[in-house]
Scaffold this active site. Structure first.
Site, PDB file in Angstrom:
ATOM      1  N   ASP A  81       0.816  -1.214   0.000  1.00 13.69           N
ATOM      2  CA  ASP A  81       0.000   0.000   0.000  1.00 13.69           C
ATOM      3  C   ASP A  81       0.851   1.267   0.000  1.00 13.69           C
ATOM      4  O   ASP A  81       0.460   2.283  -0.580  1.00 13.69           O
ATOM      5  CB  ASP A  81      -0.926   0.010   1.220  1.00 13.69           C
ATOM      6  CG  ASP A  81      -2.124  -0.899   1.032  1.00 13.69           C
ATOM      7  OD1 ASP A  81      -2.036  -1.819   0.204  1.00 13.69           O
ATOM      8  OD2 ASP A  81      -3.141  -0.698   1.712  1.00 13.69           O
ATOM      9  N   CYS A 122       1.093  -8.351   5.238  1.00 16.27           N
ATOM     10  CA  CYS A 122       0.727  -6.949   5.069  1.00 16.27           C
ATOM     11  C   CYS A 122      -0.755  -6.725   4.817  1.00 16.27           C
ATOM     12  O   CYS A 122      -1.556  -7.640   4.879  1.00 16.27           O
ATOM     13  CB  CYS A 122       1.613  -6.313   4.007  1.00 16.27           C
ATOM     14  SG  CYS A 122       3.297  -6.055   4.631  1.00 16.27           S
ATOM     15  N   ASP A 123      -1.081  -5.486   4.479  1.00 19.64           N
ATOM     16  CA  ASP A 123      -2.409  -4.915   4.685  1.00 19.64           C
ATOM     17  C   ASP A 123      -3.591  -5.745   4.193  1.00 19.64           C
ATOM     18  O   ASP A 123      -4.551  -5.956   4.916  1.00 19.64           O
ATOM     19  CB  ASP A 123      -2.472  -3.527   4.035  1.00 19.64           C
ATOM     20  CG  ASP A 123      -1.595  -2.524   4.750  1.00 19.64           C
ATOM     21  OD1 ASP A 123      -0.623  -2.946   5.384  1.00 19.64           O
ATOM     22  OD2 ASP A 123      -1.871  -1.324   4.671  1.00 19.64           O
ATOM     23  N   LYS A 124      -3.580  -6.172   2.936  1.00 20.31           N
ATOM     24  CA  LYS A 124      -4.750  -6.881   2.401  1.00 20.31           C
ATOM     25  C   LYS A 124      -4.556  -8.388   2.385  1.00 20.31           C
ATOM     26  O   LYS A 124      -5.506  -9.126   2.099  1.00 20.31           O
ATOM     27  CB  LYS A 124      -5.051  -6.401   0.975  1.00 20.31           C
ATOM     28  CG  LYS A 124      -5.245  -4.916   0.853  1.00 20.31           C
ATOM     29  CD  LYS A 124      -6.306  -4.404   1.813  1.00 20.31           C
ATOM     30  CE  LYS A 124      -6.308  -2.899   1.879  1.00 20.31           C
ATOM     31  NZ  LYS A 124      -5.074  -2.302   2.391  1.00 20.31           N
ATOM     32  N   CYS A 193       5.352  -2.596   8.402  1.00 22.44           N
ATOM     33  CA  CYS A 193       5.751  -1.299   8.963  1.00 22.44           C
ATOM     34  C   CYS A 193       5.534  -1.253  10.471  1.00 22.44           C
ATOM     35  O   CYS A 193       4.544  -1.765  10.991  1.00 22.44           O
ATOM     36  CB  CYS A 193       4.999  -0.179   8.270  1.00 22.44           C
ATOM     37  SG  CYS A 193       5.455   0.002   6.527  1.00 22.44           S
ATOM     38  N   GLU A 489      -6.725   4.738   0.122  1.00 24.59           N
ATOM     39  CA  GLU A 489      -6.292   5.257   1.417  1.00 24.59           C
ATOM     40  C   GLU A 489      -5.900   6.718   1.262  1.00 24.59           C
ATOM     41  O   GLU A 489      -5.356   7.122   0.240  1.00 24.59           O
ATOM     42  CB  GLU A 489      -5.107   4.455   1.950  1.00 24.59           C
ATOM     43  CG  GLU A 489      -5.494   3.066   2.417  1.00 24.59           C
ATOM     44  CD  GLU A 489      -4.337   2.321   3.061  1.00 24.59           C
ATOM     45  OE1 GLU A 489      -3.181   2.773   2.906  1.00 24.59           O
ATOM     46  OE2 GLU A 489      -4.588   1.297   3.706  1.00 24.59           O
ATOM     47  N   SER A 515      -4.952   4.925   5.765  1.00 25.92           N
ATOM     48  CA  SER A 515      -3.862   4.045   6.148  1.00 25.92           C
ATOM     49  C   SER A 515      -3.875   3.884   7.658  1.00 25.92           C
ATOM     50  O   SER A 515      -4.322   4.767   8.390  1.00 25.92           O
ATOM     51  CB  SER A 515      -2.531   4.656   5.698  1.00 25.92           C
ATOM     52  OG  SER A 515      -1.457   4.099   6.409  1.00 25.92           O
TER      53      SER A 515
END
Length: 613
Positions: A81, A122-124, A193, A489, A515
């Site tokens: 992202d 990570c995010d998704k 992150c 985002e 985010s």
């Protein structure tokens, strides 16, 4: 022999061809009597949270085979992202969640696998795999790549992360040399992150759902302790297979572990630790896959009674995920919730008979087990690397200070109400969400003038051109799941507001999302979205908007009659941006937009549109 799902493709005369192909992958006669366990890896060289996963699937595979299973690895996609942000690449981020969920379903069902190990980060990726696991409802365990170490530089007294690099870059008073130093220091290692952003929030939530081992959300990607999580995941999934297929023990299935109460536990954890608002979107989506009636009203109810027990970047500068681990990780937060009488402790997990049993074993304030204390002393080495398990640094002491430490007790909570809230009003009839953990208390009630932007790009240009003034409420619309498409985002707009000194002087409302690195009075997921006829599409420049977090409300301060008249006019014009956006919407994105629901439904596909097919 247990009645494995895989027997469909491994037994019977008519499956001779399939067995021939299985043999070509390395299977022997005895292997056809064992469970076939899929390893859904998400290695990619595009994403620091996944760059170190290449060999970890085979690490798990070897442990599965030692324990008596057959392991077969495949890969999913993974979008970064942060790299996709600020341009049309972000249109693909949320839709990739559905692609990941589908790809896991396709591989597992096409090959009749018996169970899954989900290697995410990570995010998704974690949400997509979680959706697939609950859709398939076969034994599963999650093991993520782990968080990145926080960055260090002599130019800052606190640890750095990605957001620090973005904010300093937009600060015109910062020298090029300082920007370059932050850029080089912010993301020093492999891993997700380092703050409580979306990736780490979701990996922590898998612990609360009962689908991952203790330490999954907080053990650093670089630390040697994390290797044991992967090895234990391999052994555990074989045991889960034995219990389900051999003993007909349905309690090990993901829908029986991650039930309604478990979703409440996960949401309470999220609220207590001030996690990303994206987690709301993903939990709602996962609940739909599990056929659980868990919605924004449940989240609103929980947000009113759960205190904030943990603060991590971006909500506070001094703590990152490595500090959460030192304070005892997720099971210490769950322990505090349990002692406060909120947590459902009777639920099973993939590793314990009950959450109560797991807390007794893993909460550092409740156990004298030196091995557990040793585990949570795992810390950062401060050495840039892209290699997993490459260091074994330990803190000298644990952070067990529940009065002033990273994780707090109920009596010493950061705030009596938690870090997330759901707001309702005439501008968002189906709700919108705000991460209150990142909002200064002085602006919990905020009335301002609407400043309208029809896209994130135009908002960024407006903020950087000083078109946004103190007291404005920036409205970014037609950026929802359908209208974007893809629900971008908004980290750049919020970061730029902060760099302009407007972080406590302005608010931002969008039908897009944020985010996990976002802080400030940033309200997202406005539902219905503008493209679906939501009232956010009826706001005009200069309109007064009142945000009232304590009373969970957000309202456009015009009469009902005026709002209705505007709706009639907008119906005639069509629900689309006033300005033409130079945005390339491909066939793949159009297909996503066609079926996408608004954020209050988790931005999942509109299944009602598919029921008749």
């Amino acid at each position: 022999m247990p009645d494995y799902r895989s027997k469909t493709s491994t037994h019977g005369r008519n499956m001779a061809g399939a067995r021939a192909l299985w043999r070509a992958t390395g299977m022997k006669d005895d292997d056809f009597k064992k469970p076939i366990i899929a390893i859904a890896n998400s290695f990619t060289q595009f994403v620091p949270g996944h760059v170190h996963l290449k060999d970890l699937g085979q690490l798990v595979a070897r442990e599965i085979e030692r324990a008596g299973g057959v392991a077969k690895e495949f890969n999913t996609i993974a979008v970064d992202d942060g790299i996709a942000m600020g341009h049309d690449g972000m249109l693909y981020s949320l839709p990739s969640r559905e692609i990941i969920a589908d790809s896991v379903e396709y591989m597992v069902n096409a090959h009749c696998a018996d169970a899954i190990v989900c290697i995410s980060n990570c995010d998704k990726i974690t949400p997509g795999m979680l959706m697939a696991a609950l859709r398939l409802n076969i034994p599963v365990i999650f093991v993520s790549g782990g968080p990145m170490e926080a960055g260090k530089t002599k130019l800052a007294s606190h640890g750095l992360d990605l957001v620090d690099a973005m904010v300093i870059a937009a600060d015109s008073s910062a020298s090029d040399e300082k920007v370059a130093e932050y850029e080089r220091s912010a993301c020093p290692t492999c891993g997700s992150c380092s703050g409580m952003f979306t990736a780490n929030s979701m990996n922590c939530l898998t612990e609360a759902l009962g689908l991952a081992l203790p330490g999954n959300g907080s053990t650093l990607a670089t630390h040697s302790d994390r290797e044991q999580l992967f090895l234990q995941a391999g052994r555990t999934i074989v045991e889960l297979c034995k219990r389900y297929y051999g003993e007909n023990d349905e309690s090990v299935l993901p829908r029986n572990i991650a039930n309604f109460k478990a979703f409440e536990n996960a949401m309470m954890l999220d609220i207590a630790m001030g996690g990303s608002t994206n987690t709301i979107l993903h939990l709602l989506a996962a609940a739909q896959e599990a056929e659980i009636d868990f919605d924004l009203r449940d989240i609103d109810r929980l947000s009113r009674k759960v205190p904030q027990l943990c603060k991590v970047a971006p909500n506070i500068q001094k703590y990152h995920m490595e500090d959460v681990h030192r304070a005892g990780g997720i099971f210490s937060i769950l322990g505090s919730l349990a002692r406060g009488g909120l947590l459902h402790t009777d639920l099973p997990t993939v590793h314990s008979r009950s959450m109560e049993e797991a807390i007794a074993k893993w909460d550092i304030t409740q156990t004298d087990d030196e091995a557990v204390h040793h585990f949570f002393k795992a810390g950062p080495a401060g050495i840039p690397t892209q290699t997993a398990f490459s260091q074994s640094t330990r803190w000298e002491t644990l952070d067990d200070d529940r009065e002033n430490g990273c994780i707090r007790s109920f009596e010493h909570a950061y705030s009596k109400e938690g870090g997330l809230a759901v707001l309702y009003g005439n501008i968002a009839l189906d709700g919108c969400v705000v991460k209150t953990a990142g909002v200064d208390e002085s602006i919990h009630v905020f009335e301002g003038n609407a400043k309208i932007f029809e896209s994130q790009d135009s908002a960024v240009r407006g903020i950087l051109a000083d078109e946004v003034k103190e007291g404005d409420i920036v409205i970014i619309r037609y950026e929802g799941p359908k209208g974007g498409p893809g629900m971008q985002e908004m980290l750049y707009p919020t970061s730029y507001l902060k760099s302009k000194g407007l972080g406590k002087a302005c608010a931002l409302l969008t039908d897009g999302r944020f985010s996990g690195g976002t802080s400030g009075l940033s309200i997202g997921h406005a539902s219905p979205e503008a493209a679906a006829g939501g009232a956010i599409g009826l706001v005009q420049d200069g309109d007064k908007v009142l945000i009232d977090i304590p009373n969970r409300s957000i309202n456009l301060l015009i009469s009902d009659e005026e709002l209705a008249a505007r709706r009639v006019e907008q119906d005639k014009k069509g629900w689309k941006p006033v300005e033409q956006r130079p945005r390339k919407v491909t066939t793949a994105l159009k297909a996503y937009a066609l079926l996408a629901t608004s954020a209050d439904k988790g931005a999942v596909r509109n299944k009602a549109m598919l029921d008749g097919l």
